[in-house]
Scaffold this active site. Sequence first.
Site, PDB file in Angstrom:
ATOM      1  N   GLY A 185     -16.523 -16.158   5.825  1.00 55.84           N
ATOM      2  CA  GLY A 185     -15.488 -17.164   6.003  1.00 55.84           C
ATOM      3  C   GLY A 185     -14.113 -16.580   6.235  1.00 55.84           C
ATOM      4  O   GLY A 185     -13.407 -16.965   7.180  1.00 55.84           O
ATOM      5  N   HIS A 440      -1.149  14.460   3.658  1.00 61.52           N
ATOM      6  CA  HIS A 440       0.073  13.655   3.808  1.00 61.52           C
ATOM      7  C   HIS A 440       0.512  13.681   5.273  1.00 61.52           C
ATOM      8  O   HIS A 440       0.488  14.727   5.912  1.00 61.52           O
ATOM      9  CB  HIS A 440       1.174  14.242   2.929  1.00 61.52           C
ATOM     10  CG  HIS A 440       2.497  13.559   3.089  1.00 61.52           C
ATOM     11  ND1 HIS A 440       2.775  12.340   2.518  1.00 61.52           N
ATOM     12  CD2 HIS A 440       3.606  13.925   3.778  1.00 61.52           C
ATOM     13  CE1 HIS A 440       3.999  11.987   2.830  1.00 61.52           C
ATOM     14  NE2 HIS A 440       4.532  12.927   3.594  1.00 61.52           N
TER      15      HIS A 440
END
Length: 463
Positions: A185, A440
């Site tokens: 849904g 990073h």
Amino acid sequence: MSQPNGETFDIVILGAGSGGYAAALRAAELNLSVALIDKAELGGTCLHRGCIPTKALLHAAEVADQTREAESFGIKAELLGIDMAAVNSYKDGIVARLYKGLNGLLTHNKNITVVAGEGKLVAKDTVEVAGKRYTGRNIILASGSYSRSLPGLEVDGRRVLTSEHALKLDRVPASAIVLGGGVIGVEFASVWKSLGADVTILEALPRLVALEDEDVSKQLERAFRKRKINFKVGKPFEKVEHTENGVRATIQGGETVEAELLLVAVGRGPTTAGLGYEQQGIKLERGFVITNERLHTGVGNIYAVGDIVPGLQLAHRGFQQGIFVAEEIAGKKPAVIDETGIPRVTYCDPEIASMGLTETKAKETYGADSVETYNYNLGGNGKSQILKTQGFVKLVRRKDGPVLGVHMIGARMSEQVGEAQLIYNWEAFPEEVAQLVHAHPTQNEALGEAFLALAGKPLHAHS
């Protein structure tokens, strides 16, 4: 014993979806002979009517959103419209390429005989297809699932649709009601909103994605409000009526919602009716095949895998179960699959990815005083800022013990669930994960920072 008009195989598999074809390929690797039977295309619901085409639509929807928002990144672009014929061509092309590859893999395998047709279990060691019998020293039931509806709710494929109908839609509806706030849904609601529809979700349970951690549900609801996706929770559906231009849905209390169409997304039921299972003594509950932890039905050498076995109806669960049963039959004694250790992903915007126990379930299992949690906000993550996404990584652990659950919401969180799975399944302690180096700038750092904080070493977060 071989039937007079058939053949004998080491394994006869009824259903060629994720569970069935995985079992066939693994069994073939182990030099077992296999008959793989399916009435439709190889690959089942996931490839043709589920995971793959829906995720293609979700990616197209993401591209539409990025085009609308391009100026906020300094890019001048204009969304001129949605060409659903082209979107469907993109989607169908992906399915076709994957199907071609899978079909070749299975049909060219010398140990696999692919049988096209509707099979029925007619004996504890025999499946019949169009009058021909295929006998197996072992049988694997992998007949999959279908889109459920509700009593009295008639699906016509035009105004009241299942997900299968929605995937073939040749237009973007002006408005849509989505009946059900679970995985299917919220994914279709997300797609249609991004493509330009006005969407309302109706959910009988108190919150969207009710099987997820409560904090995840709250974050998704906030995100959907921001996206102007309407939803009404805690009020069961009562009826749907056709109007001049569409449908009118009524929920408990008499409140109504009107739209061009209604999508029924109330879950999937097991495809077991009329296949001869009960006649051979196999126990069914609500249509599901009951097995032991080793996926044996308790009848002869009959096993069951995938959506017909109670539990999460996920393609990767069926896939893993198929491999497990093939190895079980071959005498490899594989480790029992930990159902709690199966990753769960919902590909709406924002994405949800989770592993293990929710906070509520962990406290029910171990006691409230024995569980601690930590929420790391993606606001502290550089890559999330670059992507302009909001959300969090939530960790659930036993105090002074291993990680019990990892729950994530935000853009591209599905890509982080692999590490979360390793952490959970290896029963890692936060202090152990905190030693790992996370590149990073990546969203993967959010997982690392969350574990740093839970290990008592918060850097970009407050403990």
